[in-house]
Design an enzyme around this catalytic site. Structure first.
Site, mmCIF file in Angstrom:
data_model
loop_
_atom_site.group_PDB
_atom_site.id
_atom_site.type_symbol
_atom_site.label_atom_id
_atom_site.label_comp_id
_atom_site.label_asym_id
_atom_site.label_seq_id
_atom_site.Cartn_x
_atom_site.Cartn_y
_atom_site.Cartn_z
ATOM 1 N N ARG A 185 21.118 -10.543 -13.604
ATOM 2 C CA ARG A 185 20.736 -9.556 -12.585
ATOM 3 C C ARG A 185 21.368 -8.218 -12.930
ATOM 4 O O ARG A 185 22.456 -8.182 -13.505
ATOM 5 C CB ARG A 185 21.235 -9.977 -11.190
ATOM 6 C CG ARG A 185 21.098 -11.441 -10.878
ATOM 7 C CD ARG A 185 19.655 -11.867 -10.829
ATOM 8 N NE ARG A 185 18.924 -11.151 -9.809
ATOM 9 C CZ ARG A 185 18.922 -11.492 -8.529
ATOM 10 N NH1 ARG A 185 19.603 -12.514 -8.125
ATOM 11 N NH2 ARG A 185 18.216 -10.804 -7.659
ATOM 12 N N ARG A 191 4.474 -11.924 -4.836
ATOM 13 C CA ARG A 191 4.875 -12.662 -6.036
ATOM 14 C C ARG A 191 4.774 -14.173 -5.889
ATOM 15 O O ARG A 191 5.066 -14.901 -6.850
ATOM 16 C CB ARG A 191 6.281 -12.240 -6.457
ATOM 17 C CG ARG A 191 6.270 -10.889 -7.097
ATOM 18 C CD ARG A 191 7.650 -10.407 -7.394
ATOM 19 N NE ARG A 191 8.211 -11.025 -8.578
ATOM 20 C CZ ARG A 191 9.453 -10.816 -8.982
ATOM 21 N NH1 ARG A 191 10.247 -10.040 -8.292
ATOM 22 N NH2 ARG A 191 9.896 -11.378 -10.069
ATOM 23 N N LYS A 219 19.551 -17.641 3.823
ATOM 24 C CA LYS A 219 18.323 -16.843 3.770
ATOM 25 C C LYS A 219 17.096 -17.636 4.230
ATOM 26 O O LYS A 219 15.966 -17.192 4.053
ATOM 27 C CB LYS A 219 18.104 -16.337 2.338
ATOM 28 C CG LYS A 219 19.260 -15.481 1.815
ATOM 29 C CD LYS A 219 19.109 -15.181 0.336
ATOM 30 C CE LYS A 219 20.414 -14.635 -0.232
ATOM 31 N NZ LYS A 219 20.377 -14.547 -1.702
ATOM 32 N N HIS A 255 -2.874 -11.257 -0.785
ATOM 33 C CA HIS A 255 -1.484 -11.709 -0.792
ATOM 34 C C HIS A 255 -1.096 -12.471 0.466
ATOM 35 O O HIS A 255 0.055 -12.847 0.633
ATOM 36 C CB HIS A 255 -0.554 -10.519 -0.997
ATOM 37 C CG HIS A 255 -0.825 -9.772 -2.263
ATOM 38 N ND1 HIS A 255 -0.767 -10.371 -3.488
ATOM 39 C CD2 HIS A 255 -1.184 -8.488 -2.482
ATOM 40 C CE1 HIS A 255 -1.073 -9.481 -4.420
ATOM 41 N NE2 HIS A 255 -1.332 -8.331 -3.828
ATOM 42 N N PRO A 260 14.566 -10.301 0.608
ATOM 43 C CA PRO A 260 15.450 -10.429 1.750
ATOM 44 C C PRO A 260 16.752 -11.121 1.429
ATOM 45 O O PRO A 260 16.791 -12.173 0.821
ATOM 46 C CB PRO A 260 14.654 -11.312 2.693
ATOM 47 C CG PRO A 260 13.638 -11.995 1.852
ATOM 48 C CD PRO A 260 13.746 -11.495 0.463
ATOM 49 N N GLU A 261 17.791 -10.531 1.893
ATOM 50 C CA GLU A 261 19.083 -11.181 1.940
ATOM 51 C C GLU A 261 19.358 -11.462 3.411
ATOM 52 O O GLU A 261 18.485 -11.271 4.254
ATOM 53 C CB GLU A 261 20.155 -10.283 1.296
ATOM 54 C CG GLU A 261 19.782 -9.887 -0.135
ATOM 55 C CD GLU A 261 20.803 -9.009 -0.823
ATOM 56 O OE1 GLU A 261 21.997 -9.204 -0.571
ATOM 57 O OE2 GLU A 261 20.402 -8.129 -1.592
#
Length: 269
Positions: A258, A110, A58, A91, A2-3
């Site tokens: 990146r 993650r 964020k 998760h 998410p941004e």
DNA sequence: ACACTGACCTGCGAGC
DNA sequence: TGCTCGCAGGTCAGTG
């Protein structure tokens, strides 16, 4: 995931779904998902209500009765509202049992995301050293000029620094620079005043469009409630093979750790 | 101070 | 088929 636009979408959907609901019980299934003692975390939230829903950069900011719950989704964190009868998968790291009978479940493949209880009504202006929000008037061409003084880093890397302006991530940095006709690898020392103004204007334009589209969906990302963002349909360079402006092949370059997508023709230098 | 790297984690697709 | 490698939207600590 998410941004800023995705986080904004999460805030809005959650507000619709769980506003004023009481937390009956919290279960932390993976202790590191919580900053501080998970038992204390669970105990303190019990009996609290979700009163307000906000965002800073964020970070998700939940206003509770006596405290603030802050949550950062990092790469893959997401919230789901599910019936308790639905099976928990491996998760799901934090479960909030709600008075309405549903559960708010934090899911993070993650395990990068974190949540934390902080004081009620915190001063968000210098929260985590974040720069202004993109729609704040403090985000200006002049600010970019000052911020880049004495630096030569790639402008792409600089846009990802949350101290300059809060909320831009890898996708939108690429899209903003594409809209400006600036190569991501250009040194921030070699921007003109016009470039900087372009960056400010396009940041606002692109983020506003993305929020309207409900955020971006890449790979498997869906926000809470299975709401799927549609902004990826509007990406000009990020994740593209062919430039949607001129048809030239898109280049991918590794900048600041990146991957950065750009069109070598439309982004001349 | 700045710029760069690795660490934190898991899953997926590509290539062998 | 099964393995290894590289990569994924973020942030922070550590290193010169």
């Amino acid at each position: 995931m998410p941004e800023l636009p995705e986080v904004e979408t999460v805030v809005r959907t959650l507000e619709q779904q769980i506003r004023d609901e009481e937390i009956l019980k919290v279960t932390v299934r993976w202790p590191k998902a919580v900053i501080g003692d998970p038992d204390v975390f669970a105990e303190r939230l019990q009996g609290q209500h979700f009163r307000s829903f906000g965002r800073r950069g964020k970070y998700l900011i939940f206003g509770m009765d006596d405290m603030t719950l802050v949550s950062h989704l990092r790469m893959e964190g997401k919230y789901y509202i599910q019936d308790p009868s639905e099976p928990l998968n491996r998760h799901i790291h934090v479960v909030f049992q709600l008075s309405g009978g549903k559960e708010l479940r934090y899911h993070d493949t993650r395990k990068f995301g974190r949540m934390e209880i902080i004081e009620k009504d915190p001063d968000l202006s210098d929260f985590h050293d974040l720069g202004p929000e993109p729609f704040d008037e403090a985000y200006t061409a002049e600010r970019i000029r000052e911020y880049c003084r004495g630096r030569r880093a790639a402008i792409k890397s600089v846009l990802l620094e949350q101290q300059l302006v809060a909320g831009i991530g890898n996708i939108y940095a690429d899209e903003i620079l594409s809209a400006c006709g600036i190569r991501p690898g250009r040194s921030c020392a070699r921007l003109t005043q016009r470039d900087r103004q372009n960056i400010v204007d396009n940041t606002r334009l692109i983020l506003a469009e993305a929020i309207k589209a409900g955020g971006t969906t890449i790979r498997s990302y869906t926000s809470s409630l299975g709401v799927t963002g549609m902004f990826q349909n509007d990406c000009m360079v990020h994740g593209q093979k062919i430039c949607r402006r001129c048809g030239h092949e898109i280049k991918v370059k590794w900048i600041g750790g990146r991957s950065s997508y750009y069109c070598p023709v439309c982004q001349a230098k």
